[in-house]
Every structure is written in structure tokens, then in C-alpha cells.
Write a protein that holds these residues in place. Sequence first.
Motif, mmCIF file in Angstrom:
data_model
loop_
_atom_site.group_PDB
_atom_site.id
_atom_site.type_symbol
_atom_site.label_atom_id
_atom_site.label_comp_id
_atom_site.label_asym_id
_atom_site.label_seq_id
_atom_site.Cartn_x
_atom_site.Cartn_y
_atom_site.Cartn_z
ATOM 1 N N SER A 55 -0.203 9.472 1.659
ATOM 2 C CA SER A 55 -0.668 10.526 0.750
ATOM 3 C C SER A 55 -1.452 9.945 -0.429
ATOM 4 C CB SER A 55 0.517 11.337 0.218
ATOM 5 O OG SER A 55 1.113 12.083 1.240
ATOM 6 N N GLY A 56 -0.964 8.845 -0.981
ATOM 7 C CA GLY A 56 -1.658 8.210 -2.103
ATOM 8 C C GLY A 56 -3.046 7.727 -1.716
ATOM 9 N N HIS A 57 -3.167 7.181 -0.512
ATOM 10 C CA HIS A 57 -4.470 6.736 -0.014
ATOM 11 C C HIS A 57 -5.435 7.925 0.086
ATOM 12 C CE1 HIS A 57 -7.541 4.855 2.422
ATOM 13 N NE2 HIS A 57 -7.286 5.664 3.434
ATOM 14 N N HIS A 58 -4.971 9.003 0.646
ATOM 15 C CA HIS A 58 -5.855 10.158 0.831
ATOM 16 C C HIS A 58 -6.203 10.836 -0.490
ATOM 17 C CE1 HIS A 58 -4.719 10.462 5.338
ATOM 18 N NE2 HIS A 58 -5.700 9.602 5.110
ATOM 19 N N ARG A 59 -5.260 10.891 -1.420
ATOM 20 C CA ARG A 59 -5.582 11.453 -2.743
ATOM 21 C C ARG A 59 -6.658 10.622 -3.440
ATOM 22 N NH1 ARG A 59 -0.126 12.187 -3.048
ATOM 23 N NH2 ARG A 59 0.118 10.327 -4.320
ATOM 24 N N ALA A 60 -6.563 9.302 -3.308
ATOM 25 C CA ALA A 60 -7.563 8.430 -3.930
ATOM 26 C C ALA A 60 -8.939 8.645 -3.299
ATOM 27 C CB ALA A 60 -7.134 6.968 -3.802
ATOM 28 N N GLU A 61 -8.971 8.749 -1.986
ATOM 29 C CA GLU A 61 -10.261 8.996 -1.332
ATOM 30 C C GLU A 61 -10.850 10.329 -1.787
ATOM 31 O OE1 GLU A 61 -10.116 6.666 2.916
ATOM 32 O OE2 GLU A 61 -9.368 8.731 2.879
ATOM 33 N N ASP A 62 -10.031 11.382 -1.774
ATOM 34 C CA ASP A 62 -10.522 12.709 -2.161
ATOM 35 C C ASP A 62 -10.981 12.743 -3.616
ATOM 36 O OD1 ASP A 62 -10.021 13.823 0.363
ATOM 37 O OD2 ASP A 62 -8.046 14.586 -0.214
ATOM 38 N N GLY A 63 -10.244 12.063 -4.493
ATOM 39 C CA GLY A 63 -10.533 12.140 -5.920
ATOM 40 C C GLY A 63 -11.599 11.186 -6.418
ATOM 41 N N LEU A 65 -13.283 8.168 -4.057
ATOM 42 C CA LEU A 65 -14.218 7.608 -3.084
ATOM 43 C C LEU A 65 -15.219 8.646 -2.586
ATOM 44 C CD1 LEU A 65 -15.160 5.214 -1.341
ATOM 45 C CD2 LEU A 65 -13.534 5.998 0.405
ATOM 46 N N PHE A 66 -14.726 9.802 -2.165
ATOM 47 C CA PHE A 66 -15.623 10.801 -1.582
ATOM 48 C C PHE A 66 -16.651 11.331 -2.577
ATOM 49 C CE2 PHE A 66 -12.400 12.000 1.980
ATOM 50 C CZ PHE A 66 -12.621 10.783 2.593
ATOM 51 N N PRO A 67 -16.271 11.619 -3.830
ATOM 52 C CA PRO A 67 -17.302 12.056 -4.781
ATOM 53 C C PRO A 67 -18.384 10.985 -4.998
ATOM 54 C CG PRO A 67 -15.138 12.670 -5.605
ATOM 55 C CD PRO A 67 -14.923 11.787 -4.404
ATOM 56 N N GLU A 68 -17.974 9.724 -5.050
ATOM 57 C CA GLU A 68 -18.955 8.647 -5.217
ATOM 58 C C GLU A 68 -19.851 8.540 -3.983
ATOM 59 O OE1 GLU A 68 -21.076 5.835 -7.117
ATOM 60 O OE2 GLU A 68 -19.430 6.945 -8.019
ATOM 61 N N LEU A 69 -19.258 8.662 -2.832
ATOM 62 C CA LEU A 69 -20.006 8.613 -1.581
ATOM 63 C C LEU A 69 -21.029 9.752 -1.519
ATOM 64 C CD1 LEU A 69 -20.205 7.166 1.180
ATOM 65 C CD2 LEU A 69 -18.470 8.759 2.011
ATOM 66 N N LEU A 70 -20.620 10.941 -1.928
ATOM 67 C CA LEU A 70 -21.537 12.088 -1.903
ATOM 68 C C LEU A 70 -22.654 11.964 -2.935
ATOM 69 C CD1 LEU A 70 -19.056 15.018 -1.268
ATOM 70 C CD2 LEU A 70 -20.761 14.069 0.310
ATOM 71 N N ARG A 71 -22.373 11.314 -4.070
ATOM 72 C CA ARG A 71 -23.454 11.079 -5.040
ATOM 73 C C ARG A 71 -24.527 10.173 -4.436
ATOM 74 N NH1 ARG A 71 -19.486 11.872 -8.766
ATOM 75 N NH2 ARG A 71 -18.583 9.795 -8.767
ATOM 76 N N ALA A 72 -24.072 9.173 -3.696
ATOM 77 C CA ALA A 72 -25.012 8.236 -3.093
ATOM 78 C C ALA A 72 -25.660 8.799 -1.822
ATOM 79 C CB ALA A 72 -24.295 6.919 -2.757
ATOM 80 N N ARG A 73 -24.908 9.597 -1.076
ATOM 81 C CA ARG A 73 -25.371 10.098 0.227
ATOM 82 C C ARG A 73 -24.988 11.567 0.421
ATOM 83 N NH1 ARG A 73 -25.990 6.564 4.593
ATOM 84 N NH2 ARG A 73 -26.527 8.517 5.633
ATOM 85 N N LEU A 136 -20.344 2.410 3.420
ATOM 86 C CA LEU A 136 -19.642 1.720 2.340
ATOM 87 C C LEU A 136 -20.064 0.260 2.253
ATOM 88 C CD1 LEU A 136 -16.044 3.180 2.736
ATOM 89 C CD2 LEU A 136 -17.702 3.698 0.939
ATOM 90 N N ASP A 137 -20.222 -0.378 3.413
ATOM 91 C CA ASP A 137 -20.658 -1.777 3.415
ATOM 92 C C ASP A 137 -22.014 -1.937 2.734
ATOM 93 O OD1 ASP A 137 -18.443 -2.878 4.657
ATOM 94 O OD2 ASP A 137 -19.312 -2.784 6.661
ATOM 95 N N ALA A 146 -8.052 0.182 -6.275
ATOM 96 C CA ALA A 146 -6.890 1.072 -6.286
ATOM 97 C C ALA A 146 -7.303 2.520 -6.504
ATOM 98 C CB ALA A 146 -5.894 0.630 -7.352
ATOM 99 N N GLU A 147 -8.356 2.723 -7.291
ATOM 100 C CA GLU A 147 -8.806 4.074 -7.568
ATOM 101 C C GLU A 147 -9.388 4.759 -6.335
ATOM 102 O OE1 GLU A 147 -12.248 6.124 -10.247
ATOM 103 O OE2 GLU A 147 -11.044 4.585 -11.226
ATOM 104 N N VAL A 148 -10.102 4.010 -5.498
ATOM 105 C CA VAL A 148 -10.766 4.625 -4.340
ATOM 106 C C VAL A 148 -9.970 4.532 -3.043
ATOM 107 C CG1 VAL A 148 -13.084 4.393 -5.295
ATOM 108 C CG2 VAL A 148 -12.196 2.603 -3.803
ATOM 109 N N PHE A 149 -9.008 3.599 -2.947
ATOM 110 C CA PHE A 149 -8.238 3.452 -1.711
ATOM 111 C C PHE A 149 -6.749 3.700 -1.895
ATOM 112 C CE2 PHE A 149 -11.895 0.571 -0.673
ATOM 113 C CZ PHE A 149 -12.446 1.401 0.286
#
Length: 153
Positions: A55-63, A65-73, A136-137, A146-149
Amino acid sequence: MSTERATAWGEELRRVHGKLRHALVLARAGLDGGDPADVATDLLLFCHGFCAALSGHHRAEDGSLFPELLRARPDLAPVVAKLSQDHNMIEHLIGELRAAVADSADPEVAHRHLDGIEAVMETHFKYEEKQIGAVLDGMDTDFDRAEVFGPIN
């Protein structure tokens, strides 16, 4: 930012997924090796640890990683929507596992729920790694790991 670090984020995602797979193996082993007198405690301990990590991994991605990914792509919006939907489904399955463990001290009950979580988790991990691993690579972003994963080291 160096190219070496920029190319590590997809690999870091795969490493975190590997640790979560291992946590599931440990949870199953703990359920099978416990003292029958302590089964209820063991169920809560092993299932809670695995569930909290996932759950912690998925919350970090949602909060983060994914917003950063969408800003870039921004073109990855459908992929991110699918991944977030998977996160919600997995969280629902985790809730069912927790309820089942609270209601029953039978390790087989927990194993059946873990089977369902594992099936969805594996499909999700493979899709995620295939769809965003290379992206991501290629990102030249200085993520806070820790914030993104999540809290998985």
C-alpha cells in the motif's frame, strides 16, 4: 544530472517490485511456519507487514511518481489511469484480506486472499514495468526515492 543516475529509475522500479514479491514470499512462509497457538497473531503480523509495504508503494506512486511522469509525458495519461485503477483494486483486495484475517485464524483463508492479491499484483507490475520502465530510465529527474517508490529499501 548524470546519465548514469537518470537511467536508474526504471531499474529502481523493478528492484522495488522484486522486494515486494519477496515480502509476499516471506508472508506466506511466516503463515506456514507459525506455532498453531499463535496463528491469529502471526496472520496479523505477516499479512500486515506485506500489505503495509504494498500500500505504501502504491500511495507513493499515486502521490508523487505519477504526477511527475504526467508532467513529463502527458501522453501517458491512459497508462497512468490504468495503473491507478489497479492500485485501487489491489487496495480493495488488501481490505478483504485484512477483514478475513480478523475473522479467521485459518492460514488457508489468508493464503487464498494472498493468491488473489498476487495475481493482480504480478499483472500490474509487469504492465507497469513494460509501460513506464523505459520512460523512467530516460527521465533526467532527481527523484526522492522514498517519495516516489514508498518506504521499501
